[in-house]
Design an enzyme around this catalytic site. Structure first.
Site, mmCIF file in Angstrom:
data_model
loop_
_atom_site.group_PDB
_atom_site.id
_atom_site.type_symbol
_atom_site.label_atom_id
_atom_site.label_comp_id
_atom_site.label_asym_id
_atom_site.label_seq_id
_atom_site.Cartn_x
_atom_site.Cartn_y
_atom_site.Cartn_z
ATOM 1 N N GLY A 45 0.718 -1.269 -0.067
ATOM 2 C CA GLY A 45 0.035 -0.205 0.154
ATOM 3 C C GLY A 45 0.857 1.134 -0.001
ATOM 4 N N ILE A 46 0.212 2.277 0.779
ATOM 5 C CA ILE A 46 0.975 3.737 0.873
ATOM 6 C C ILE A 46 2.339 3.280 1.208
ATOM 7 C CG2 ILE A 46 1.163 5.759 2.033
ATOM 8 C CD1 ILE A 46 -1.953 5.591 2.002
ATOM 9 N N ASP A 70 11.476 -9.145 2.157
ATOM 10 C CA ASP A 70 12.740 -8.658 2.135
ATOM 11 C C ASP A 70 13.000 -7.462 3.000
ATOM 12 O OD1 ASP A 70 15.626 -8.603 1.988
ATOM 13 O OD2 ASP A 70 15.737 -7.466 0.185
ATOM 14 N N TYR A 164 -10.542 2.136 13.276
ATOM 15 C CA TYR A 164 -9.666 2.984 12.764
ATOM 16 C C TYR A 164 -9.886 4.443 12.711
ATOM 17 C CZ TYR A 164 -7.908 4.667 8.401
ATOM 18 O OH TYR A 164 -6.902 4.988 7.257
ATOM 19 N N ALA A 198 -6.309 4.320 -3.448
ATOM 20 C CA ALA A 198 -6.653 2.811 -4.073
ATOM 21 C C ALA A 198 -5.533 2.149 -3.666
ATOM 22 C CB ALA A 198 -6.742 3.171 -5.646
ATOM 23 N N ALA A 201 -6.248 -2.817 0.617
ATOM 24 C CA ALA A 201 -7.033 -2.745 1.858
ATOM 25 C C ALA A 201 -8.269 -2.079 1.608
ATOM 26 C CB ALA A 201 -5.989 -2.346 2.859
#
Length: 208
Positions: A45-46, A70, A164, A198, A201
């Site tokens: 994601g971000i 990694d 959240y 986008a 998640a």
């Protein structure tokens, strides 16, 4: 969003802000050569995109994420994992220039959110950013930057964001507290509040 996170990390090094006009004056060349950047949730994601942007600019990027890969694999909701990760970073580099608290808690509505899920959201979304900032505080370089990835969900209520959204509202205020308390040590702390982005998640939550 990614450019803003990188911009916040870079800003005081080579830029002049005109508060009257609200514009950036001067030429910006965002070079992070040999800077030590720590990113939570940096394997997807971000966080992943942010890590890639810093790497492009020459930074040493240290990622902790619960998914394999990694990087340092650990649960940022765990005190022991955070302490072990912080030791690894300091033993390897001896300092931290930029800390990006990015790892997001999961989204649940009030009807489905359990005690454990709410507590986990607080651990991941609030306690972990606080604790990593504390652990790295003695090792932040002069002019270091803490960037907390918050959310518009911390300002605008949503039916699926009881845990959240609460964690994001809390991180917004935590950002101010850290900024005030670390200012004397020349450590900056800012928050970025993206809207819907986008990522995998978000797409999964929308499909559900």
């Amino acid at each position: 969003l990614l450019d803003l996170a990188v911009f916040l990390a870079f800003l005081p090094l080579n830029a002049i802000i005109s508060s009257k006009r609200g514009v950036l004056e001067g030429e910006m060349q965002m070079n992070f050569e040999n800077k030590v950047v720590v990113i939570t949730g940096g394997a997807h994601g971000i966080g992943l995109c942010t890590a890639e942007e810093f790497k492009k600019r020459g930074a040493h990027v240290c990622v902790i994420d619960c998914v394999g890969g990694d990087h340092y694999v650990g649960d940022i909701g765990s005190k022991d994992d955070l302490e072990a990760f912080a030791r690894t970073v300091i033993e390897t580099y001896g300092r931290v220039d930029i800390l990006v608290n990015n790892a997001p808690p999961k989204m649940h509505g009030i009807d489905t959110c359990t005690w454990e899920q709410f507590q986990n959201a607080m651990n991941v979304g609030v306690t972990a950013p606080f604790y990593l900032s504390k652990l790295f505080s003695p090792y932040f370089s002069q002019g270091a930057s803490i960037i907390n990835i918050s959310s518009i969900g911390g300002l605008v209520p949503d039916i699926a964001q009881i845990a959240y959204g609460t964690s994001k509202a809390a991180i917004n205020y935590l950002t101010k507290l850290i900024a005030v308390q670390e200012a004397a040590h020349h450590i900056r702390c800012n928050a970025v509040l993206p809207g819907m982005t986008a990522t995998e998640a978000v797409e999964k939550n929308l499909s559900e």
